[in-house]
Motif scaffolding. Structure first.
Motif, PDB file in Angstrom:
ATOM      1  N   GLY A 162       0.808  -1.223   0.000  1.00 21.85           N
ATOM      2  CA  GLY A 162       0.000   0.000   0.000  1.00 21.85           C
ATOM      3  C   GLY A 162       0.837   1.268   0.000  1.00 21.85           C
ATOM      4  O   GLY A 162       1.595   1.517   0.925  1.00 21.85           O
ATOM      5  N   ASP A 172      -0.080   4.291   0.389  1.00 24.76           N
ATOM      6  CA  ASP A 172      -0.426   5.230   1.460  1.00 24.76           C
ATOM      7  C   ASP A 172       0.388   4.937   2.721  1.00 24.76           C
ATOM      8  O   ASP A 172       0.837   5.845   3.410  1.00 24.76           O
ATOM      9  N   HIS A 214       4.008   6.083   2.093  1.00 22.18           N
ATOM     10  CA  HIS A 214       4.112   7.545   2.159  1.00 22.18           C
ATOM     11  C   HIS A 214       3.992   8.041   3.597  1.00 22.18           C
ATOM     12  O   HIS A 214       4.742   8.918   4.019  1.00 22.18           O
ATOM     13  N   HIS A 215       3.065   7.464   4.350  1.00 23.80           N
ATOM     14  CA  HIS A 215       2.899   7.898   5.738  1.00 23.80           C
ATOM     15  C   HIS A 215       4.194   7.661   6.528  1.00 23.80           C
ATOM     16  O   HIS A 215       4.646   8.551   7.263  1.00 23.80           O
ATOM     17  N   GLU A 261       1.509  16.285  -0.096  1.00 22.92           N
ATOM     18  CA  GLU A 261       0.532  15.264   0.295  1.00 22.92           C
ATOM     19  C   GLU A 261      -0.362  14.851  -0.876  1.00 22.92           C
ATOM     20  O   GLU A 261      -0.717  13.691  -1.011  1.00 22.92           O
ATOM     21  N   GLU A 262      -0.721  15.816  -1.711  1.00 16.33           N
ATOM     22  CA  GLU A 262      -1.618  15.536  -2.814  1.00 16.33           C
ATOM     23  C   GLU A 262      -1.017  14.515  -3.778  1.00 16.33           C
ATOM     24  O   GLU A 262      -1.685  13.592  -4.228  1.00 16.33           O
ATOM     25  N   LYS A 293       1.427  12.535  -2.965  1.00 15.89           N
ATOM     26  CA  LYS A 293       2.101  11.508  -2.154  1.00 15.89           C
ATOM     27  C   LYS A 293       3.567  11.464  -2.557  1.00 15.89           C
ATOM     28  O   LYS A 293       4.099  10.456  -2.998  1.00 15.89           O
ATOM     29  N   VAL A 323       4.278   8.178  -4.961  1.00 13.98           N
ATOM     30  CA  VAL A 323       3.443   6.991  -5.004  1.00 13.98           C
ATOM     31  C   VAL A 323       2.425   7.193  -6.110  1.00 13.98           C
ATOM     32  O   VAL A 323       1.814   8.259  -6.212  1.00 13.98           O
ATOM     33  N   ASN A 347      -0.686   4.887  -8.511  1.00  9.24           N
ATOM     34  CA  ASN A 347      -1.429   3.653  -8.686  1.00  9.24           C
ATOM     35  C   ASN A 347      -1.664   3.435 -10.170  1.00  9.24           C
ATOM     36  O   ASN A 347      -2.154   4.323 -10.863  1.00  9.24           O
ATOM     37  N   ASP A 406       0.000  -0.269  -6.519  1.00  8.56           N
ATOM     38  CA  ASP A 406       0.753   0.912  -6.096  1.00  8.56           C
ATOM     39  C   ASP A 406       2.217   0.740  -6.484  1.00  8.56           C
ATOM     40  O   ASP A 406       2.798  -0.337  -6.326  1.00  8.56           O
TER      41      ASP A 406
END
Length: 150
Positions: A17, A19, A22-23, A78-79, A81, A105, A107, A112
Motif C-alpha cells: 500500500g 499510502d 508515504h505515511h 501530500e496531494e 504523495k 506513489v 497507482n 501501487d
C-alpha cells in the motif's frame, strides 16, 4: 560529463500500500531504524517537524558496506504523495555537486508503485553515477514491504 545535470529513475511495485509507505516516509522516518537496521542507523530531526516542508533531517545509513551521513531539507506534497529530499550535507556531496532524491506513489491498474528519482550533478566526470544509491532505495523499499507483510 561533470557539470551537467543527470537523472536516475526506478519504479518498485509496492503491494503493502502506497499510502502506508508515504505515511512512514513523510511522518515517521525514524521507524526505519527498526525496520531496516542494516541500512538506516539513525534518523534525526534537526529543524521543523517530520512531515512538513522545510524540515531538516540527518540520516546515518550504510551504503556499499560503509557508514555514511546525509543531511537533507524535506519538501512534502501530500496531494501527489511525494517527498523531495534536497541534499545539504553529507558524504554524497563529496561526489556530487548537488543531489535531490524524490519518491512519489502512484497507482497503475490497481497496483501501487513507488518511483524513486535521483537528480544529480557530478563534481568530476570520473565520479561514479549514483547507481548504488538508487539500488539502495530499491532494496530499502522491498525491505519495508516485507516488514509490513511480516
Amino acid at each position: 560529463m561533470a557539470g551537467l545535470p543527470d537523472k536516475l529513475v526506478a519504479q518498485v511495485a509496492f503491494k503493502a500500500g502506497g499510502d502506508v509507505f508515504h505515511h512512514l516516509m513523510a511522518k515517521n522516518p525514524i521507524h526505519f531504524t527498526k525496520v531496516c537496521p542494516s541500512k538506516v542507523q539513525a534518523c534525526e530531526l534537526q529543524q521543523g517537524q517530520f512531515g512538513t516542508t522545510g524540515s531538516v533531517i540527518q540520516w546515518k545509513y550504510v551504503l556499499d558496506g560503509k557508514e555514511a551521513i546525509a543531511k537533507q531539507v524535506v519538501e512534502v506534497d501530500e496531494e501527489k504523495k511525494q517527498v523531495t529530499y534536497k541534499m545539504i550535507g553529507g558524504d554524497l556531496l563529496e561526489l556530487y555537486k548537488n543531489m535531490v532524491i524524490t519518491y512519489h506513489v502512484e497507482n497503475k491498474g490497481g497496483i501501487d508503485f513507488i518511483t524513486w528519482t535521483i537528480d544529480y550533478e557530478l563534481i568530476n566526470a570520473d565520479n561514479p553515477h549514483p547507481i548504488a544509491v538508487l539500488n539502495w532505495f530499491i532494496e530499502f523499499t522491498k525491505e519495508i514491504e516485507a516488514h509490513i507483510f511480516g
